[in-house]
Design a protein around this motif. Structure first.
Motif, mmCIF file in Angstrom:
data_model
loop_
_atom_site.group_PDB
_atom_site.id
_atom_site.type_symbol
_atom_site.label_atom_id
_atom_site.label_comp_id
_atom_site.label_asym_id
_atom_site.label_seq_id
_atom_site.Cartn_x
_atom_site.Cartn_y
_atom_site.Cartn_z
ATOM 1 N N ASN A 43 35.528 17.841 50.663
ATOM 2 C CA ASN A 43 35.631 17.974 49.196
ATOM 3 C C ASN A 43 35.376 19.408 48.732
ATOM 4 N N ILE A 44 36.072 20.330 49.341
ATOM 5 C CA ILE A 44 35.894 21.759 49.040
ATOM 6 C C ILE A 44 36.436 22.069 47.645
ATOM 7 N N ASP A 45 35.633 22.817 46.876
ATOM 8 C CA ASP A 45 36.013 23.210 45.516
ATOM 9 C C ASP A 45 36.548 24.633 45.430
ATOM 10 N N ILE A 46 36.083 25.508 46.303
ATOM 11 C CA ILE A 46 36.431 26.931 46.205
ATOM 12 C C ILE A 46 36.426 27.542 47.598
ATOM 13 N N VAL A 47 37.314 28.492 47.817
ATOM 14 C CA VAL A 47 37.371 29.231 49.085
ATOM 15 C C VAL A 47 37.228 30.709 48.770
ATOM 16 N N VAL A 48 36.212 31.327 49.361
ATOM 17 C CA VAL A 48 36.012 32.772 49.224
ATOM 18 C C VAL A 48 35.983 33.367 50.632
ATOM 19 N N SER A 49 36.122 34.683 50.707
ATOM 20 C CA SER A 49 36.148 35.297 52.030
ATOM 21 C C SER A 49 35.788 36.767 51.968
ATOM 22 N N SER A 50 35.318 37.230 53.097
ATOM 23 C CA SER A 50 35.264 38.659 53.383
ATOM 24 C C SER A 50 36.676 39.205 53.162
ATOM 25 N N PRO A 51 36.813 40.482 52.832
ATOM 26 C CA PRO A 51 38.150 41.036 52.656
ATOM 27 C C PRO A 51 38.885 41.303 53.973
ATOM 28 N N PHE A 52 38.205 41.195 55.104
ATOM 29 C CA PHE A 52 38.819 41.529 56.381
ATOM 30 C C PHE A 52 39.857 40.473 56.757
ATOM 31 N N LYS A 53 41.015 40.933 57.214
ATOM 32 C CA LYS A 53 42.173 40.072 57.453
ATOM 33 C C LYS A 53 41.863 38.870 58.346
ATOM 34 N N ARG A 54 41.106 39.065 59.417
ATOM 35 C CA ARG A 54 40.837 37.962 60.344
ATOM 36 C C ARG A 54 40.030 36.849 59.684
ATOM 37 N N GLU A 71 39.505 33.652 47.278
ATOM 38 C CA GLU A 71 38.887 34.684 46.442
ATOM 39 C C GLU A 71 38.162 35.676 47.362
ATOM 40 N N ILE A 72 38.486 36.938 47.230
ATOM 41 C CA ILE A 72 37.889 37.980 48.079
ATOM 42 C C ILE A 72 36.560 38.432 47.476
#
Length: 187
Positions: A43-54, A71-72
């Protein structure tokens, strides 16, 4: 309750020494599907990440399949080791884990990485309180986050996960932002 699923990226292409644009290897591209399958019922609401491509590419398969954007968050990036490639990474890592303030002339110490990542996490926890969150991350960055909440996590633990990719660590937080649990998941 807020749940944060930190996803350590899948296997990268080690031939590319540019940290920011290092892509996933063919195996990494395949293994990211395991992340998608693991997260399917969370039940994921949001996905964020490090800016690194991998890191982005590891969680992007899940985001795309669920109509979400990634979202970066710049401060979730991996530690900067130095301006160049480090040949003896093991010795370097041991020094950093034994002294959280040790760094090379153009790099970051683990304390700086930890402070930056915890600050970013606190912002995400405030912004998305009560949600289920995915964070595309990295081995060292994630290890310093675990260490922040569990001081027993050290160099030997880091070495044990060094080649574990992808890897997911689930953190639970109460409404005040206090960490109430950490679960490690192999995928």
């Amino acid at each position: 309750m807020t749940k944060v699923f930190f996803v350590r990226h899948a296997e990268p292409n080690y031939e590319n020494h540019d940290d920011r644009i290092r892509e996933l290897s063919p195996r990494g591209m395949e293994d990211r599907k395991k992340v998608t399958a693991f997260l399917a019922d969370k039940n994921i609401d949001i996905v964020v990440s490090s800016p690194f491509k991998r890191a982005v590419d590891t969680v992007k398969d899940f985001a795309d399949k669920n109509g979400m954007i990634v979202e970066i968050v710049e401060d979730f990036r991996e530690r900067k080791v130095d301006s160049g490639w480090i040949e003896d990474f093991t010795s370097f890592s041991k020094k950093q884990w034994s002294d959280f303030s040790f760094k090379l002339s153009d790099g970051e110490c683990l304390k700086e990485v930890q402070d930056r990542n915890i600050s970013a996490l606190n912002i995400v926890l405030e912004q998305y309180s009560g949600k289920n969150i995915v964070v595309g991350s990295h081995g060292t960055a994630l290890s310093t986050i675990i260490n922040y909440y569990d001081k027993s996590f050290g160099y030997d633990d880091f070495e044990n996960i060094r080649f574990l990719m992808p890897w997911i660590v689930e953190f639970s937080f109460d409404e005040l932002g206090n960490c109430t649990g950490i679960k490690r998941h192999s995928v």
